[in-house]
Design a protein around this motif. Structure first.
Motif, PDB file in Angstrom:
ATOM      1  N   GLY A 206       0.781  -1.217   0.195  1.00 19.58           N
ATOM      2  CA  GLY A 206       0.052   0.004   0.109  1.00 19.58           C
ATOM      3  C   GLY A 206       0.990   1.281   0.169  1.00 19.58           C
ATOM      4  N   THR A 207       2.121   1.089  -0.382  1.00 18.27           N
ATOM      5  CA  THR A 207       3.120   2.298  -0.320  1.00 18.27           C
ATOM      6  C   THR A 207       3.709   2.278  -1.845  1.00 18.27           C
ATOM      7  OG1 THR A 207       4.957   1.034   0.536  1.00 18.27           O
ATOM      8  CG2 THR A 207       3.399   2.193   2.122  1.00 18.27           C
ATOM      9  N   THR A 208       4.384   3.430  -2.484  1.00 15.82           N
ATOM     10  CA  THR A 208       5.066   3.451  -3.331  1.00 15.82           C
ATOM     11  C   THR A 208       6.324   2.853  -3.351  1.00 15.82           C
ATOM     12  OG1 THR A 208       4.105   5.498  -3.915  1.00 15.82           O
ATOM     13  CG2 THR A 208       6.023   5.188  -5.018  1.00 15.82           C
ATOM     14  N   GLY A 209       6.887   2.951  -1.905  1.00 13.07           N
ATOM     15  CA  GLY A 209       8.305   2.203  -1.796  1.00 13.07           C
ATOM     16  C   GLY A 209       9.332   2.920  -2.122  1.00 13.07           C
ATOM     17  N   TYR A 210      10.703   2.162  -2.106  1.00 15.71           N
ATOM     18  CA  TYR A 210      11.894   2.899  -2.460  1.00 15.71           C
ATOM     19  C   TYR A 210      12.683   1.634  -2.985  1.00 15.71           C
ATOM     20  CZ  TYR A 210      11.111   6.683   0.918  1.00 15.71           C
ATOM     21  OH  TYR A 210      10.487   7.697   1.677  1.00 15.71           O
ATOM     22  N   LEU A 211      13.806   2.191  -4.051  1.00 11.74           N
ATOM     23  CA  LEU A 211      14.393   1.283  -4.651  1.00 11.74           C
ATOM     24  C   LEU A 211      15.485   0.339  -3.537  1.00 11.74           C
ATOM     25  CD1 LEU A 211      16.072   1.455  -8.214  1.00 11.74           C
ATOM     26  CD2 LEU A 211      17.572   1.089  -6.163  1.00 11.74           C
TER      27      LEU A 211
END
Length: 323
Positions: A206-211
């Motif tokens: 439910g989040t965009t997140g990080y690489l």
């Protein structure tokens, strides 16, 4: 006679904001020398606030159309490679279609991360070869600055934003390696290596997140797999490294580029390198480099070009084409 997908036009777009390595020294335990030594990157472009992947793709597409002397109504399809589309859906490609004023044909996205443009070219080539479309815009566009963890010096200094586009057009060939256009394609993936390069967000969180990236592991896989896929594609076309005029690799890391060129027995004078100015622009890096190479007068009609890339998945592949 056979149908070949021939490069008719090429173009690119870079955001106005240029970020030099020194800018990261203000917030991270890093330095210009550290970044250059490990990646070859000197600067990159970041999208402006509100500037989207589809907007950059539209500008690159227009540049490719201008280079070809054609308009949106002359295009049958758009294949857009991106991992950073504006929305989960609709596809960024359909937004580019609307932005160009193209009311016919079809458009869709391809997601293979940094290898996305190679996979998009493979799709476009197949559609042209089978007569499904005559002219296809193949675009790579990314805003990786939106998925960076700005406290992770191992990743956030490596990536940049931008877009590149190639217009492919059906043409006749003799079925030999002397034909203009795409001569061969080689594609691979191996989902067992997901954890060495991924984004920790999506519908599961439910989040965009990080690489997130395990740099040493990615480097090891990249050097081996990129050289292997380039050799495989050349073999399919009945060619060898000695026939190559230009290697146009995914622009991720200068050390990877040099190691791959060495395995192909190619001097760096025959490699298009833009990573120092743009950083890793993921799916945009190969079309961006092709556009720069042509603009600088290096890539010319009749030249044999090898493109190869590897990205999260892992997914990797190469395309051999005669300009």
């Amino acid at each position: 006679m056979v149908t070949r997908a021939i490069v008719r036009g090429v173009g690119h777009y870079l955001p106005a904001r240029v970020v030099e390595n020194a800018e990261f020294e203000k917030s991270l335990d890093t330095s210009d020398e550290w970044i250059r030594t490990r990646s070859g990157i000197e600067r990159r472009h970041f999208a402006a606030e509100g500037e989207t992947t589809s907007e950059m793709a539209i500008k690159a597409a227009r540049a490719a159309l201008d280079d070809a002397g054609l308009g949106p109504d002359d295009v049958d399809a758009i294949v857009l490679a991106t991992s950073t589309a504006d929305f989960t859906f609709p596809s960024a490609a359909t937004m580019v279609q609307a932005g160009l004023g193209m009311t016919r044909g079809f458009a869709f996205d391809v997601q293979a991360v940094c290898a996305g443009f190679v996979f998009a070219m493979a799709n476009a080539n197949a559609m042209i070869a089978t007569g499904q479309a005559r002219r296809i815009l193949v675009i790579g566009a990314e805003t990786f600055s939106r998925i960076m963890d700005w406290e992770d010096r191992g990743t956030c200094v490596l990536f940049g934003d931008g877009a590149g586009a190639v217009l492919l057009e059906a043409g006749e060939g003799q079925g030999s390696a002397d034909d203009r256009g795409i001569l061969s394609v080689d594609l691979h993936s191996d989902g067992r290596h997901r954890d060495i390069l991924y984004v920790d967000g999506g519908t599961s969180t439910g989040t965009t997140g990080y690489l997130r990236m395990l740099g040493k592991e990615v480097f090891r896989h990249a050097v081996e797999k990129l050289a292997d896929t380039a050799h495989a594609a050349l073999d399919k076309a009945g060619l060898t490294g000695a026939d190559v005029d230009w290697l146009v690799p995914h622009q991720a890391n200068l050390r990877i580029i040099k190691a791959t060129a060495q395995r192909l027995h190619l001097p760096m004078e025959r490699v298009i390198v833009t990573v120092q100015d743009h950083g890793n622009t993921s799916a945009a890096s190969i079309p961006l480099a092709l556009s720069v190479g042509k603009a600088e007068g290096r890539i010319r009609p009749g030249d044999l070009v090898v493109t190869e890339a590897i990205g999260g998945g892992l997914a990797w592949g190469s395309v051999v084409l005669r300009w």
